[in-house]
Scaffold this motif. Structure first.
Motif, PDB file in Angstrom:
ATOM      1  N   ARG A  17       0.851  -1.194   0.000  1.00 61.14           N
ATOM      2  CA  ARG A  17       0.000   0.000   0.000  1.00 61.14           C
ATOM      3  C   ARG A  17       0.883   1.239   0.000  1.00 61.14           C
ATOM      4  N   THR A  18       0.716   2.110  -0.982  1.00 56.05           N
ATOM      5  CA  THR A  18       1.443   3.382  -1.013  1.00 56.05           C
ATOM      6  C   THR A  18       0.599   4.419  -0.299  1.00 56.05           C
ATOM      7  N   ARG A  19       1.156   4.977   0.756  1.00 56.89           N
ATOM      8  CA  ARG A  19       0.389   5.905   1.599  1.00 56.89           C
ATOM      9  C   ARG A  19       0.981   7.297   1.481  1.00 56.89           C
ATOM     10  N   MET A  20       0.164   8.249   1.054  1.00 58.89           N
ATOM     11  CA  MET A  20       0.605   9.644   0.964  1.00 58.89           C
ATOM     12  C   MET A  20      -0.081  10.423   2.076  1.00 58.89           C
ATOM     13  N   THR A  21       0.709  10.993   2.962  1.00 54.80           N
ATOM     14  CA  THR A  21       0.146  11.720   4.100  1.00 54.80           C
ATOM     15  C   THR A  21       0.719  13.115   4.157  1.00 54.80           C
ATOM     16  N   PRO A  22       0.151  14.060   3.413  1.00 51.52           N
ATOM     17  CA  PRO A  22       0.651  15.434   3.487  1.00 51.52           C
ATOM     18  C   PRO A  22       0.287  16.056   4.821  1.00 51.52           C
ATOM     19  N   ARG A  23       1.064  17.035   5.260  1.00 51.73           N
ATOM     20  CA  ARG A  23       0.694  17.777   6.454  1.00 51.73           C
ATOM     21  C   ARG A  23      -0.530  18.624   6.118  1.00 51.73           C
ATOM     22  N   PRO A  24      -1.552  18.611   6.956  1.00 56.63           N
ATOM     23  CA  PRO A  24      -2.793  19.304   6.612  1.00 56.63           C
ATOM     24  C   PRO A  24      -2.617  20.800   6.451  1.00 56.63           C
ATOM     25  N   THR A  25      -2.262  21.507   7.481  1.00 56.18           N
ATOM     26  CA  THR A  25      -1.970  22.930   7.400  1.00 56.18           C
ATOM     27  C   THR A  25      -0.949  23.238   8.460  1.00 56.18           C
ATOM     28  N   ARG A  26      -0.248  24.315   8.278  1.00 52.36           N
ATOM     29  CA  ARG A  26       0.820  24.625   9.215  1.00 52.36           C
ATOM     30  C   ARG A  26       0.288  25.147  10.541  1.00 52.36           C
ATOM     31  N   GLN A  27      -1.015  25.479  10.622  1.00 54.13           N
ATOM     32  CA  GLN A  27      -1.521  26.008  11.883  1.00 54.13           C
ATOM     33  C   GLN A  27      -1.388  25.007  13.021  1.00 54.13           C
ATOM     34  N   ILE A  28      -1.479  23.699  12.716  1.00 53.05           N
ATOM     35  CA  ILE A  28      -1.423  22.714  13.784  1.00 53.05           C
ATOM     36  C   ILE A  28      -0.065  22.739  14.477  1.00 53.05           C
ATOM     37  N   GLU A  99      -7.697  13.606   9.463  1.00 52.33           N
ATOM     38  CA  GLU A  99      -7.461  12.941   8.183  1.00 52.33           C
ATOM     39  C   GLU A  99      -6.967  13.998   7.206  1.00 52.33           C
ATOM     40  N   ALA A 100      -5.726  13.840   6.741  1.00 58.41           N
ATOM     41  CA  ALA A 100      -5.093  14.849   5.889  1.00 58.41           C
ATOM     42  C   ALA A 100      -5.181  14.444   4.426  1.00 58.41           C
ATOM     43  N   LYS A 101      -5.461  15.419   3.559  1.00 53.68           N
ATOM     44  CA  LYS A 101      -5.600  15.156   2.129  1.00 53.68           C
ATOM     45  C   LYS A 101      -4.857  16.208   1.330  1.00 53.68           C
ATOM     46  N   GLU A 102      -4.629  15.888   0.050  1.00 58.44           N
ATOM     47  CA  GLU A 102      -4.021  16.847  -0.867  1.00 58.44           C
ATOM     48  C   GLU A 102      -4.975  18.022  -1.081  1.00 58.44           C
ATOM     49  N   ASP A 103      -4.417  19.168  -1.522  1.00 52.22           N
ATOM     50  CA  ASP A 103      -5.255  20.347  -1.767  1.00 52.22           C
ATOM     51  C   ASP A 103      -6.310  20.092  -2.827  1.00 52.22           C
ATOM     52  N   SER A 104      -6.041  19.164  -3.744  1.00 51.11           N
ATOM     53  CA  SER A 104      -7.003  18.878  -4.816  1.00 51.11           C
ATOM     54  C   SER A 104      -8.301  18.283  -4.282  1.00 51.11           C
ATOM     55  N   ALA A 105      -8.286  17.801  -3.039  1.00 53.72           N
ATOM     56  CA  ALA A 105      -9.482  17.177  -2.452  1.00 53.72           C
ATOM     57  C   ALA A 105     -10.360  18.164  -1.712  1.00 53.72           C
ATOM     58  N   ARG A 136     -13.133  15.382  15.467  1.00 57.91           N
ATOM     59  CA  ARG A 136     -12.768  14.844  14.151  1.00 57.91           C
ATOM     60  C   ARG A 136     -12.470  16.002  13.187  1.00 57.91           C
ATOM     61  N   PHE A 137     -11.344  15.928  12.516  1.00 61.84           N
ATOM     62  CA  PHE A 137     -10.945  16.955  11.558  1.00 61.84           C
ATOM     63  C   PHE A 137     -10.631  16.306  10.209  1.00 61.84           C
ATOM     64  N   GLU A 138     -10.976  17.007   9.134  1.00 63.02           N
ATOM     65  CA  GLU A 138     -10.481  16.701   7.790  1.00 63.02           C
ATOM     66  C   GLU A 138      -9.802  17.964   7.282  1.00 63.02           C
ATOM     67  N   ALA A 139      -8.616  17.824   6.690  1.00 60.54           N
ATOM     68  CA  ALA A 139      -7.875  19.039   6.341  1.00 60.54           C
ATOM     69  C   ALA A 139      -7.034  18.855   5.094  1.00 60.54           C
ATOM     70  N   THR A 140      -6.940  19.948   4.343  1.00 60.01           N
ATOM     71  CA  THR A 140      -5.947  20.094   3.287  1.00 60.01           C
ATOM     72  C   THR A 140      -5.055  21.259   3.693  1.00 60.01           C
TER      73      THR A 140
END
Length: 628
Positions: A17-28, A99-105, A136-140
């Motif tokens: 499984r290739t897992r891509m985990t970008p940092r959500p935002t720098r505020q955290i 749950e962190a996602k790419e900006d495209s999401a 619960r957070f979802e973030a790009t």
């Protein structure tokens, strides 16, 4: 079908499984201490060499320090449902998941809530408590959505920044959430002193909030008491909903002052104290927000200045952007030409439009890219830094606001607005009975003046302000702003529609020689002058402020002549400030020294230092002499 390893989250059956985990935002990063967990240090599968993870220096279970800060965010945190992008710990206890996602999401970020729910309900490796993680957070990199599962019907909403650990601690300590209180704990609305339309507005607003529909529009007729209705709703949100702070937004400074006065005058139906005796109300005059304020009154211009960090011309608060756009639709060619000349060649419609377009996100990004290219820097939309975007936004806003820095432009717009201002009665609709040039203007003005006089005579025993004048010269009580406001409310609502502007114009038509101050802007206290003229107490109609000025000069001259020593220059200046307050509010008392124009000079403490025990007596004299 692929199965997940409960420890690593990797896929079994020969596929990795290739897992891509970008940092959500720098505020955290500014709120939580970061830790990155690597299960490889505790026994990874054969296809993940330990040597490689060791070189990366990622801590294993024994190396994680959950007590290193109030808030700790563990990246790639193991759960029995696979590694979560981030698990948030507060005071060493797991409280949330990201749950962190790419900006495209970002456009379809709500789809990710299924994953967040799965990780939030999963079992953490070293946590014995199986209670689902509450937050619960979802973030790009640009968008953050948040859900609190303690709400009665949890639903996500977009937020600006991640919450601080201290905020989550405070929420965890509360027995219920704000949304639960709004849905389940709001008592029935008392109907005392409320009109049917006000009851419907407050009840409807609370029902909307209980259903998680925070955007609500209250639409009531002119003169129906919109501000009173809003304050009633604010009071209930603070007392029963447990709201922390409420923003009361207006579009001009004058409306902010009026709102502040009404907050100070408001008495709740279930408490004999004034609103401001129960809760702190702050009218923002700078970028500083009092942490103890439960209500903040601010203009849109002031709030934008605070949020953007951009300085603001104080006079900008006196101009309504909505009125600019409405006025543009009503102007004739000559008025448009005058405003366009004052603005330096910018059309009226473009003035208001430019302020809105200046904040368009796509246009801001385009401007940032242009600025980078002008400096010879290669940039794409994804590589623009927040500083570059903010600089472009500030540049566009400054350019859009620049025309309004000119006093002559503001004067032209305000003059055009006053010329075309009209009151529209949506309840008592007019019918056309005559079409042609009006030859009955004077007759209509006489009828309006007579209607005013008849109303005063018919209601002299019902309205406090009228009773005050009928008791002259044997007044039994002091005339107050609330009394004048009550009278104005009765006169201005349908079917009478007797506003101070209309009455002043009518008297000017039928008694032109006795009417002064036609070019000055009307104040609510000018109603005092109208009543005095209608009752025959005065033979001329003058703005109330002019009458107060004249009586003040007579009073202070007489007072100085009777004293052993005259008032000092500093005392005289304070007396003038008190006189000005009387001119706009009909009276002055100790509580009035909290108003900005007096508070900024030192307030009651300063006045008491200048006059001592004489202060109360002086205020009584001024209230009697200047409003006679």
């Amino acid at each position: 079908m692929l199965k997940r390893s409960p420890t690593t989250g990797s896929a079994i059956a020969g596929r990795r499984r290739t897992r891509m985990t970008p940092r959500p935002t720098r505020q955290i990063s500014t709120h939580f201490r970061h830790e990155t967990y690597d299960p490889g240090s505790e026994g990874a599968p054969a296809h993940r060499p330990k040597a490689r993870t060791g070189r990366l220096g990622r801590p294993g279970l024994q190396q994680l320090d959950l007590s290193a800060a109030v808030g700790v965010a563990v990246r790639e945190c193991p759960t029995d449902s696979g590694p979560a992008d981030y698990v948030l710990f507060v005071n060493r206890h797991g409280v949330g998941v990201i749950e962190a996602k790419e900006d495209s999401a970002r456009e379809n970020l709500t789809v990710t809530e299924v994953q967040t729910e799965r990780y939030g309900a999963a079992h953490l490796k070293w946590r014995t408590d199986d209670t689902p993680l509450r937050f619960r957070f979802e973030a790009t990199g640009q968008t953050i959505r948040f859900t609190d599962i303690a709400d009665p019907a949890p639903r996500s909403r977009e937020i600006f920044h991640f919450f601080r650990p201290e905020t989550l601690v405070a929420w965890l300590a509360q027995p219920e959430t704000l949304r639960r209180r709004l849905a389940e704990q709001m008592p029935a609305l008392p109907s005392t002193n409320l009109r049917d339309c006000q009851i419907g507005a407050v009840t409807g607003l609370e029902q909307s909030l209980a259903l998680y529909k925070p955007r609500a529009l209250v639409h009531v007729a002119t003169g129906a008491g919109k501000t009173f209705t809003a304050i009633t709703a604010v009071y209930r949100l603070l007392k029963f909903g447990g709201a922390k702070r409420i923003l009361f937004l207006v579009d001009t400074r004058n409306l902010g002052k009026q709102a502040h006065q009404k907050f100070m005058a408001y008495t709740p139906p279930d408490d004999p104290r004034k609103f401001t005796e129960l809760y702190n109300v702050q009218r923002l005059a700078s970028s500083s927000i009092d942490p103890h304020s439960q209500v903040c009154i601010s203009t849109i211009q002031r709030m934008y200045s605070i949020l953007s960090g951009e300085p603001m011309d104080e006079s900008a608060e006196d101009l309504s952007l909505n009125e600019v756009q409405q006025t543009a639709k009503q102007l004739d060619d000559k008025a448009r030409a005058r405003i366009e000349k004052a603005s330096g060649g910018i059309a009226v419609a473009e003035l208001g439009k430019g302020l809105i377009v200046a904040l368009d996100p796509d246009a801001v990004v385009a401007a940032a890219l242009d600025n980078a290219r002008a400096k010879g820097i290669t940039r794409s939309e994804d590589t623009l830094s927040p500083e570059e975007i903010e600089a472009a936004r500030a540049e566009r806003v400054a350019a859009a606001c620049a025309p309004f820095d000119k006093p002559e432009l503001r004067d032209e717009i305000e003059g055009a607005r006053r010329e075309r201002e009209q009151l529209i009665d949506h309840i008592n609709l007019d019918q056309v009975t005559f079409s042609g040039f009006s030859e009955q203007a004077e007759t209509l003005a006489n009828a309006l003046v007579q209607r005013f006089a008849d109303y005063i005579a018919a209601h002299k025993d019902e309205i406090a302000a009228l009773d005050f004048f009928y008791q002259q010269p044997y007044r039994r009580r002091q005339l107050t702003f609330d009394m004048i406001e009550e009278l104005h409310e009765h006169l201005s609502k349908p079917p009478l529609m007797l506003t101070t502007e209309r009455l002043w114009s009518a008297y000017a038509r039928v008694q032109a020689g006795q009417v002064k101050g036609l070019t000055s802007r009307r104040q609510l206290t000018d109603l005092v002058s109208l009543v005095r003229l209608a009752l025959g107490l005065d033979t001329e109609l003058k703005p109330f402020s002019e009458q107060v000025d004249k009586r003040f000069q007579e009073w202070i001259f007489r007072h100085n002549a009777q004293r052993g020593t005259a008032f000092t220059p500093e005392q005289t200046e304070w007396l003038r400030l008190m006189k000005d307050h009387i001119a706009s509010s009909c009276s002055i008392g100790r509580d009035d020294f909290d108003y900005a124009e007096l508070a900024d000079k030192g307030g009651l403490q300063k006045a008491w230092g200048l006059f001592g025990k004489e202060l109360d007596g002086l205020m009584d004299e001024m209230n009697e002499e200047l409003v006679a």
